[in-house]
Design an enzyme around this catalytic site. Structure first.
Site, PDB file in Angstrom:
ATOM      1  N   LEU A 125       0.866  -0.936  -0.021  1.00  0.00           N
ATOM      2  CA  LEU A 125       0.143   0.084   0.039  1.00  0.00           C
ATOM      3  C   LEU A 125       0.925   1.354  -0.073  1.00  0.00           C
ATOM      4  CD1 LEU A 125      -3.116   1.114   0.585  1.00  0.00           C
ATOM      5  CD2 LEU A 125      -2.594   1.247   2.742  1.00  0.00           C
ATOM      6  N   GLY A 131       2.312   7.553   3.055  1.00  0.00           N
ATOM      7  CA  GLY A 131       2.287   6.575   4.256  1.00  0.00           C
ATOM      8  C   GLY A 131       1.112   6.599   4.807  1.00  0.00           C
ATOM      9  N   GLU A 364       0.854  -0.424   9.965  1.00  0.00           N
ATOM     10  CA  GLU A 364      -0.506  -0.604  10.142  1.00  0.00           C
ATOM     11  C   GLU A 364      -1.009   0.693  10.748  1.00  0.00           C
ATOM     12  OE1 GLU A 364      -1.579  -4.304  10.209  1.00  0.00           O
ATOM     13  OE2 GLU A 364       0.186  -5.458   9.876  1.00  0.00           O
TER      14      GLU A 364
HETATM   15  N1  CAA Z   1     -13.277  -0.041   6.582  1.00  0.00           N
HETATM   16  C1  CAA Z   1     -13.986   0.237   5.396  1.00  0.00           C
HETATM   17  N2  CAA Z   1     -14.189   1.152   4.603  1.00  0.00           N
HETATM   18  C2  CAA Z   1     -13.317   2.186   4.995  1.00  0.00           C
HETATM   19  C3  CAA Z   1     -12.668   2.241   6.307  1.00  0.00           C
HETATM   20  C4  CAA Z   1     -12.431   1.111   7.084  1.00  0.00           C
HETATM   21  N3  CAA Z   1     -11.921   1.044   8.226  1.00  0.00           N
HETATM   22  N4  CAA Z   1     -11.978   3.375   6.586  1.00  0.00           N
HETATM   23  C5  CAA Z   1     -12.511   4.325   5.505  1.00  0.00           C
HETATM   24  N5  CAA Z   1     -13.213   3.593   4.662  1.00  0.00           N
HETATM   25  C6  CAA Z   1     -13.897   4.127   3.507  1.00  0.00           C
HETATM   26  C7  CAA Z   1     -14.655   5.470   3.858  1.00  0.00           C
HETATM   27  O1  CAA Z   1     -16.177   4.978   4.518  1.00  0.00           O
HETATM   28  C8  CAA Z   1     -14.697   6.069   2.654  1.00  0.00           C
HETATM   29  O2  CAA Z   1     -15.746   5.593   1.776  1.00  0.00           O
HETATM   30  P1  CAA Z   1     -16.709   6.458   0.791  1.00  0.00           P
HETATM   31  O3  CAA Z   1     -15.961   6.884  -0.412  1.00  0.00           O
HETATM   32  O4  CAA Z   1     -17.546   5.338   0.547  1.00  0.00           O
HETATM   33  O5  CAA Z   1     -17.236   7.574   1.529  1.00  0.00           O
HETATM   34  C9  CAA Z   1     -13.428   5.660   2.236  1.00  0.00           C
HETATM   35  O6  CAA Z   1     -12.867   4.498   2.560  1.00  0.00           O
HETATM   36  C10 CAA Z   1     -12.454   6.973   2.067  1.00  0.00           C
HETATM   37  O7  CAA Z   1     -12.253   7.020   3.501  1.00  0.00           O
HETATM   38  P2  CAA Z   1     -11.702   8.439   4.230  1.00  0.00           P
HETATM   39  O8  CAA Z   1     -12.275   9.568   3.570  1.00  0.00           O
HETATM   40  O9  CAA Z   1     -12.056   8.358   5.776  1.00  0.00           O
HETATM   41  O10 CAA Z   1     -10.219   8.356   3.869  1.00  0.00           O
HETATM   42  P3  CAA Z   1      -9.077   9.275   4.112  1.00  0.00           P
HETATM   43  O11 CAA Z   1      -8.126   9.572   3.050  1.00  0.00           O
HETATM   44  O12 CAA Z   1      -9.375  10.275   5.150  1.00  0.00           O
HETATM   45  O13 CAA Z   1      -8.032   8.050   5.143  1.00  0.00           O
HETATM   46  C11 CAA Z   1      -7.160   7.131   7.041  1.00  0.00           C
HETATM   47  C12 CAA Z   1      -8.399   7.614   6.183  1.00  0.00           C
HETATM   48  C13 CAA Z   1      -7.746   6.470   8.164  1.00  0.00           C
HETATM   49  C14 CAA Z   1      -6.274   8.333   7.432  1.00  0.00           C
HETATM   50  C15 CAA Z   1      -6.439   6.117   6.192  1.00  0.00           C
HETATM   51  O14 CAA Z   1      -6.000   6.606   4.964  1.00  0.00           O
HETATM   52  C16 CAA Z   1      -5.311   5.338   6.805  1.00  0.00           C
HETATM   53  O15 CAA Z   1      -5.781   4.389   7.681  1.00  0.00           O
HETATM   54  N6  CAA Z   1      -4.188   5.692   6.894  1.00  0.00           N
HETATM   55  C17 CAA Z   1      -3.080   4.768   7.228  1.00  0.00           C
HETATM   56  C18 CAA Z   1      -2.708   3.741   6.255  1.00  0.00           C
HETATM   57  C19 CAA Z   1      -1.760   2.814   7.142  1.00  0.00           C
HETATM   58  O16 CAA Z   1      -2.282   2.184   8.115  1.00  0.00           O
HETATM   59  N7  CAA Z   1      -0.786   2.227   6.353  1.00  0.00           N
HETATM   60  C20 CAA Z   1      -0.203   1.344   6.645  1.00  0.00           C
HETATM   61  C21 CAA Z   1       0.458   0.399   5.684  1.00  0.00           C
HETATM   62  S1  CAA Z   1       0.679  -1.160   5.729  1.00  0.00           S
HETATM   63  C22 CAA Z   1       1.901  -1.469   6.587  1.00  0.00           C
HETATM   64  O17 CAA Z   1       2.215  -0.920   7.607  1.00  0.00           O
HETATM   65  C23 CAA Z   1       2.040  -3.055   6.442  1.00  0.00           C
HETATM   66  C24 CAA Z   1       3.385  -3.458   7.057  1.00  0.00           C
HETATM   67  O18 CAA Z   1       4.484  -3.031   7.166  1.00  0.00           O
HETATM   68  C25 CAA Z   1       3.266  -4.741   7.937  1.00  0.00           C
END
Ligand code: CAA
Length: 382
Positions: A125, A131, A364
């Site tokens: 992702l 990030g 995450e």
């Molecule tokens: N479940 C289902 N749908 C979801 C959701 C969830 N938990 N969270 C948001 N959505 C949906 C929303 O309902 C919205 O849908 P609609 O378009 O139908 O309205 C859509 O997704 C967009 O949501 P937001 O407007 O809330 O999106 P945003 O741009 O404001 O971002 C955020 C929200 C919470 C900041 C998100 O971007 C986020 O979680 N960011 C962090 C990313 C992350 O965790 N990265 C980790 C990388 S992976 C990793 O780390 C792996 C590793 O190394 C082991």
């Protein structure tokens, strides 16, 4: 709420504890120092059902519930955090999304090998410039007339990237649509157009391998699109909700190992003619460590329980991850402090626990992102 565990959950916990204490913990220092991927141990986890705990048996998994996953993750992380990182990516980030959104053929082809631990999975992702703000991704997937996609772009910080056979990839298929323009794909790293870039030199979880990956005209066949076009962001967020329960469990395992080592030490170590565990300043730390550890475990079990009821658990998972990761950082910090010079020495595992704990506040979803998710859920404001 039932505070007891089932016989099956306790059996899996026991298997995980045995492997963690007999195989993983004794080799953890070696793998950490060498920065070597512990392939043999990972295969052993797979053979014992620990690489696809919630995956139904028909797809090669253990067919157990989210509570069993928490219990097993805690044990493996208490043995070594890096092993639990690899375990969590296979279990949560890779298998979850395919089980939820994949076709029958995708489940048979991709989930089985990963759940059995024969192959390693990854989740792509993050990009060099995006990030926390995941929708700002630039990796581009262009749809062809036959329904296939051509992918170009880079992904970074890919846990297990250097060894992964299959990857769940998120790319922008319709850039004008923002979050709704992201699609999920299943990638075979043996195919042309997939390249691995630099490996990340990390502070902690050094035995888990992390690298950049690049796609140059990589072709994804139509049958390897995961879910519907434009559903990728929601798939990613749903998968991360599950992943956050795994990272909370990992944090608890690291913290528990540091806490248990500290309990032993404060009984043995003497200063000013008494065991240091009799000093009020040490006692206060022990009590606070125990409270934070138990609070983190109960919140994580709650999140797992809600997940098991097939209800939305985004808020509970964020609360668990935030609480557990900050508890792990605080507990490992205090454990090093109580051990003094021995805590700072590589002759004991305390400094490794301290280094390993830090990542749980970052990946995450950082602690800041967990707070954002919780506050949005609580207030309904954006
Ligand atoms: N479940 C289902 N749908 C979801 C959701 C969830 N938990 N969270 C948001 N959505 C949906 C929303 O309902 C919205 O849908 P609609 O378009 O139908 O309205 C859509 O997704 C967009 O949501 P937001 O407007 O809330 O999106 P945003 O741009 O404001 O971002 C955020 C929200 C919470 C900041 C998100 O971007 C986020 O979680 N960011 C962090 C990313 C992350 O965790 N990265 C980790 C990388 S992976 C990793 O780390 C792996 C590793 O190394 C082991």
């Amino acid at each position: 709420m039932d505070f007891g565990f089932t016989e099956e959950q306790l059996m899996l916990q026991d298997v995980a504890r045995r492997i963690a204490q007999e195989k993983i913990a004794p080799s953890a220092e070696h793998f950490d120092r060498a920065g070597e991927f512990p392939l043999e141990n990972i295969r052993l986890l797979g053979e014992n059902g620990l690489m696809g705990i919630e995956v139904p048996e028909e797809y090669g998994g253990a067919g157990m519930d989210p509570i069993a996953y928490v219990l097993a993750m805690v044990e493996i992380a208490a043995g070594d955090a890096a092993h639990s990182t690899i375990m969590s990516v296979n279990n949560s980030l890779f298998c979850n999304g395919i089980l939820k959104s994949g076709t029958e053929a995708q489940k048979q082809k991709y989930v089985r090998a990963i759940a059995e631990g024969r192959e390693i999975g990854a989740f792509a992702l993050t990009e060099p410039q995006s990030g926390s703000d995941a929708t700002a991704m630039r990796c581009r997937a262009v749809k062809q007339a036959d329904g296939s996609y051509v992918v170009n772009g880079k992904k970074s910080w890919i846990t297990s990237g250097p060894v992964a056979k299959y990857i769940v990839l998120f790319a922008m298929s319709e850039p004008d649509k923002g979050a709704r323009g992201i699609t999920a794909f299943l990638v075979d790293t043996a195919n042309p157009g997939f390249h691995r870039g630099k490996t990340e030199p990390k502070l902690g979880i050094r035995a888990s391998a992390t690298c950049e990956i690049e796609f140059q005209d990589y072709v994804v066949a139509a049958e390897d699109v995961l879910g519907a076009e434009g559903e990728g962001f929601k798939i990613a967020m749903g998968v991360l909700d599950a992943g956050r329960i795994g990272i909370a469990s990992q944090a608890i395992g690291i913290a528990r190992a540091a806490y248990e080592a500290t309990l032993e030490y404060v009984k043995e170590r003497k200063a000013f003619g008494a065991a240091i565990g009799t000093f009020q300043m040490t006692q206060a730390k022990i009590a606070d460590m125990k409270c934070k550890l138990d609070a983190a475990l109960l919140l994580t079990l709650r999140a797992a329980w809600v997940k098991g009821q097939d209800q939305r658990f985004s808020n509970e998972a964020a609360i668990a991850k935030l609480t557990a990761s900050e508890a792990a950082m605080w507990i490992t910090h205090q454990a090093v402090q109580i051990h003094g010079g021995m805590g700072y020495s590589k002759e004991m595992p305390l400094e490794r626990y301290f280094r390993d704990a830090k990542i749980t506040e970052i990946y995450e979803g950082t602690s800041e992102i967990q707070r954002l998710v919780i506050a949005r859920n609580e207030t309904g404001l954006r």
